[in-house]
Scaffold this active site. Structure first.
Site, PDB file in Angstrom:
ATOM      1  N   SER A 244       9.593  -1.182   3.449  1.00 32.54           N
ATOM      2  CA  SER A 244      10.343  -2.442   3.436  1.00 32.54           C
ATOM      3  C   SER A 244      11.837  -2.243   3.702  1.00 32.54           C
ATOM      4  CB  SER A 244      10.139  -3.152   2.094  1.00 32.54           C
ATOM      5  OG  SER A 244      10.280  -2.248   1.025  1.00 32.54           O
TER       6      SER A 244
ATOM      7  N   SER B 242       7.151  -0.494  -4.304  1.00 27.14           N
ATOM      8  CA  SER B 242       6.162   0.475  -4.793  1.00 27.14           C
ATOM      9  C   SER B 242       6.050   1.684  -3.875  1.00 27.14           C
ATOM     10  CB  SER B 242       4.803  -0.217  -4.917  1.00 27.14           C
ATOM     11  OG  SER B 242       3.781   0.706  -5.170  1.00 27.14           O
TER      12      SER B 242
ATOM     13  N   HIS C  20       2.894  -5.770 -10.707  1.00 24.29           N
ATOM     14  CA  HIS C  20       3.281  -5.825  -9.294  1.00 24.29           C
ATOM     15  C   HIS C  20       2.679  -7.092  -8.686  1.00 24.29           C
ATOM     16  CE1 HIS C  20       3.492  -4.894  -5.001  1.00 24.29           C
ATOM     17  NE2 HIS C  20       4.468  -4.058  -5.314  1.00 24.29           N
TER      18      HIS C  20
ATOM     19  N   GLU D 181       1.517  -7.824  -5.787  1.00 22.34           N
ATOM     20  CA  GLU D 181       0.263  -7.664  -5.048  1.00 22.34           C
ATOM     21  C   GLU D 181      -0.920  -7.593  -6.020  1.00 22.34           C
ATOM     22  OE1 GLU D 181       0.017  -4.399  -2.166  1.00 22.34           O
ATOM     23  OE2 GLU D 181      -2.121  -4.273  -2.631  1.00 22.34           O
TER      24      GLU D 181
ATOM     25  N   CYS E  21      -2.786   1.566   2.554  1.00 21.98           N
ATOM     26  CA  CYS E  21      -2.664   1.187   3.963  1.00 21.98           C
ATOM     27  C   CYS E  21      -2.155   2.349   4.830  1.00 21.98           C
ATOM     28  CB  CYS E  21      -1.755  -0.026   4.101  1.00 21.98           C
ATOM     29  SG  CYS E  21      -0.016   0.371   3.921  1.00 21.98           S
TER      30      CYS E  21
ATOM     31  N   CYS F 153       0.437  -9.788   4.057  1.00 24.10           N
ATOM     32  CA  CYS F 153       0.040  -8.748   5.022  1.00 24.10           C
ATOM     33  C   CYS F 153      -1.473  -8.780   5.203  1.00 24.10           C
ATOM     34  CB  CYS F 153       0.478  -7.373   4.529  1.00 24.10           C
ATOM     35  SG  CYS F 153      -0.098  -6.057   5.643  1.00 24.10           S
TER      36      CYS F 153
ATOM     37  N   CYS G 221       7.116  -1.267   8.313  1.00 23.16           N
ATOM     38  CA  CYS G 221       5.718  -1.240   8.752  1.00 23.16           C
ATOM     39  C   CYS G 221       5.404  -2.573   9.443  1.00 23.16           C
ATOM     40  CB  CYS G 221       4.801  -1.068   7.547  1.00 23.16           C
ATOM     41  SG  CYS G 221       4.963  -2.467   6.404  1.00 23.16           S
TER      42      CYS G 221
ATOM     43  N   THR H 253      -2.322  -1.442  -2.155  1.00 19.43           N
ATOM     44  CA  THR H 253      -2.165  -0.823  -0.823  1.00 19.43           C
ATOM     45  C   THR H 253      -1.097   0.267  -0.767  1.00 19.43           C
ATOM     46  OG1 THR H 253      -0.587  -2.549  -0.231  1.00 19.43           O
ATOM     47  CG2 THR H 253      -2.884  -2.900   0.425  1.00 19.43           C
TER      48      THR H 253
HETATM   49  S1  SF4 Z   1       3.061  -1.399   3.252  1.00 16.54           S
HETATM   50 FE1  SF4 Z   1       0.998  -1.636   4.134  1.00 16.54          FE
HETATM   51  S2  SF4 Z   1       0.073  -3.336   2.990  1.00 16.54           S
HETATM   52 FE2  SF4 Z   1       2.290  -3.421   2.620  1.00 16.54          FE
HETATM   53  S3  SF4 Z   1       3.084  -4.801   4.177  1.00 16.54           S
HETATM   54 FE3  SF4 Z   1       3.211  -2.738   5.049  1.00 16.54          FE
HETATM   55  S4  SF4 Z   1       1.280  -2.476   6.214  1.00 16.54           S
HETATM   56 FE4  SF4 Z   1       1.004  -4.221   4.816  1.00 16.54          FE
END
Ligand code: SF4
Length: 315
Positions: free
Chosen positions: A272, A229, A130, A132, A200, A102, A18, A170
């Site tokens: 990721s 996640s 987590h 985040e 997101c 992010c 992403c 997110t």
């Molecule tokens: S999954 Fe969504 S919140 Fe996480 S880094 Fe990617 S765009 Fe940003």
């Protein structure tokens, strides 16, 4: 592989990196190019073992906490964000911080500050432990409560039911989260929420794309790490829909017995996971017919922080 190979691979699109992950990786790459090795990174820059190993080989040093970073050194904060307490600690140590949080995580932090500044208790829907979630909860300790599931939503108590808001991690499953929000709204009719969804665009798109292929597949493979996640949510969504699904770090994790009797494999990757790992899985399954099912196109890009923009001088 000894078992019969599948005939078709249905590729979910969008899948893999992403905009937030691409930006975070680029930040470490630019920092290494501009400042030389080592560049310290607090926590995994993104939750993927291949990405971390690749950057490590190029001079990034991943640490769990800031006390492992020498005074005055450069440290990158990961894409998952940090609490204000971590920022303060970095300031006290005179660390040169480059923030790879992010922007969509930063937005949730800003919402947490906004709601709690008005006196609301914030119910944060997310997974305990987590990174985040730890970072977001750190915005207002004592005024935010973690709600991990529907059971917690049914029992959570707040000091003033007229002043309560919710936010979310997110990378949650869209369907499960709306169930939790429904329970909270029924209990707290004055519940406020974020102006736009905290889950997101990348998480939402990958879930919709997977749903579009999982129903036609005998087996779903999700490329991603176990601590990712959004990748784990993809596996759960496929299974909830009735399709056997497995999370794989890479092609080497595919077990021949999973493929017995399988003619169509649905394939995706968490936000990721590098695209090349998906290509390697297709090669490992081959020879197969590859069909891509695209449910959305993504053009979002996030700008790099000033500290690493080409032409900037290290601070
Ligand atoms: S999954 Fe969504 S919140 Fe996480 S880094 Fe990617 S765009 Fe940003």
């Amino acid at each position: 592989m000894s078992s019969p190979v599948p005939h078709t691979v249905l590729l979910a699109a969008p899948r893999s990196f992403c905009a937030g992950v691409e930006r975070a990786i680029e930040i470490v790459e630019h920092a290494l190019a501009q400042r030389g090795r080592p560049v310290y990174v607090r926590k995994q820059i993104v939750h993927n073992a291949h990405v971390v190993a690749d950057l490590e080989a190029r001079g990034a040093v991943f640490v769990d906490e800031l006390d492992e970073v020498p005074t005055g050194a450069t440290v990158v904060f990961s894409a998952h964000g940090v609490s204000p307490a971590v920022r303060s600690a970095a300031g006290r140590r005179a660390l040169r911080v480059i923030d790879a949080t992010c922007p969509l995580v930063t937005k949730v932090h800003a919402e947490a500050r906004r709601f709690t500044a008005r006196g609301s208790t914030v119910l944060l829907i997310g997974h305990a432990g987590h990174e985040e979630v730890d970072g977001t909860l750190g915005e207002a300790p004592g005024r935010m409560i973690l709600v991990p599931d529907v059971a917690a939503a049914r029992t959570v108590e707040v000091p003033d039911p007229e002043r309560v808001a919710y936010l979310t991690q997110t990378t949650l499953a869209v369907d499960e989260t709306s169930e939790i929000v429904d329970v909270l709204r029924a209990r707290f009719p004055a519940l406020r929420g974020p102006a736009s969804d905290d889950i997101c665009y990348a998480t939402t798109n990958r879930q919709q794309a997977l749903s579009a292929v999982a129903g036609e597949a005998d087996l779903v493979l999700v490329v991603g790490s176990a601590n990712s996640s959004n990748s784990v949510r993809l596996v759960e969504i496929a299974r909830r829909g009735g399709t056997p699904a497995y999370l794989i770090e890479d092609a080497g994790d595919i077990r021949p017995e999973w493929l017995a009797g399988v003619t169509t494999v649905g394939l995706t990757a968490g936000a990721s996971a590098p695209p090349r790992l998906v290509e390697e899985v297709v090669t490992a399954l081959g020879p197969v017919t590859v069909l891509e099912r695209e449910t959305a196109t993504e053009s979002i890009r996030f700008t790099l922080p000033a500290a690493v923009r080409p032409g900037s001088r290290p601070r």
